[in-house]
Design an enzyme around this catalytic site. Sequence first.
Site, PDB file in Angstrom:
ATOM      1  N   SER A 112       0.829  -1.203   0.000  1.00 60.92           N
ATOM      2  CA  SER A 112       0.000   0.000   0.000  1.00 60.92           C
ATOM      3  C   SER A 112       0.866   1.256   0.000  1.00 60.92           C
ATOM      4  CB  SER A 112      -0.972   0.010   1.182  1.00 60.92           C
ATOM      5  OG  SER A 112      -0.289  -0.135   2.396  1.00 60.92           O
ATOM      6  N   GLU A 113       2.055   1.195   0.660  1.00 63.50           N
ATOM      7  CA  GLU A 113       3.008   2.311   0.581  1.00 63.50           C
ATOM      8  C   GLU A 113       4.451   1.823   0.663  1.00 63.50           C
ATOM      9  OE1 GLU A 113      -0.703   4.293   1.891  1.00 63.50           O
ATOM     10  OE2 GLU A 113       0.567   3.133   3.257  1.00 63.50           O
ATOM     11  N   THR A 114       5.346   2.638   0.114  1.00 62.51           N
ATOM     12  CA  THR A 114       6.792   2.439   0.199  1.00 62.51           C
ATOM     13  C   THR A 114       7.412   3.780   0.541  1.00 62.51           C
ATOM     14  OG1 THR A 114       6.791   0.652  -1.438  1.00 62.51           O
ATOM     15  CG2 THR A 114       8.873   1.810  -1.101  1.00 62.51           C
TER      16      THR A 114
END
Length: 295
Positions: free
Chosen positions: A47-49
């Site tokens: 969902s995020e990096t």
Amino acid sequence: MSRTFRYVTLDVFTHRRFGGNQLAVFPDARGMTDAEMQSLAAEMNYSETTFVLPPADPAHTARVRIFHRTAEMPFAGHPNVGTAFVLADRAVDDVLRFEEIAGLVEIRLTRDAAGAVTSATVAAPQSLKIGGEMPVEIAAACAGIPPEGVVTTRHAPTIASDGGNPRLVFEVTPEAMAAASPDIAAFRRAVETTPALGGKLSLYLYRPEGTGLRTRMFSPLAGTWEDAATGSAATPLAGFLLHLSGAENGAWEITQGVEMGRPSVLHTTARRTPEGIRATVGGGCVRMFEGSVTL
């Protein structure tokens, strides 16, 4: 000339592997272009990096850029918790300060008797902002539930934020919570007919459970069909509930990700200040993989 970048992955808002929300952190992203960051975030498919860079102000810990699969984000909760675990050795008095698009984000670490980090608590960078309301029928259609599954006793579906992407927050029945499944066609219709959304829409469903809250988050237009733990939705929810209650402060334990098989626990607080309602979110974290990529 090729360049190699190290990364670490973690499960965030959990104390056990294979729970919580997955995150990839690049602890030294110097020399990486914006396009490379976005491509890596899409390739990681979490969902995020996050990508860590030197701070503009040396008094701060780092500049942290957060990307989801399709775009950069001004602020997010679980990326800050996980990045704080990775950069814990840079903390001063167990506090880290990250420069982000939404502003300066402060994270406070908690350690056990042996000095190991057990949790990180993130202060949302902005005070609560309450936006417009959405008709129950549209909110319900997006969540794939009948309109009677939306509880409007205390409030209608309402947009709220405190530094991250705005979230449409609404209470649902236990049956609707279990049955919810995003309808992407309804999401597209909603953003087309509601210009104020700016083409973005994330749903944050909640219901009381015991002394805490149970939640689910859907953001299919951004590539996240469902999110296992959403700190940047938990903080505006906590702030909004405090706003509704009229109290000076409050705390809520939020359980999310159960339906995905990735149970997560988020500890939130909210308090009234001269600048408005401010909220925090915290939790544990487990390291998973380490590796490198050559570009």
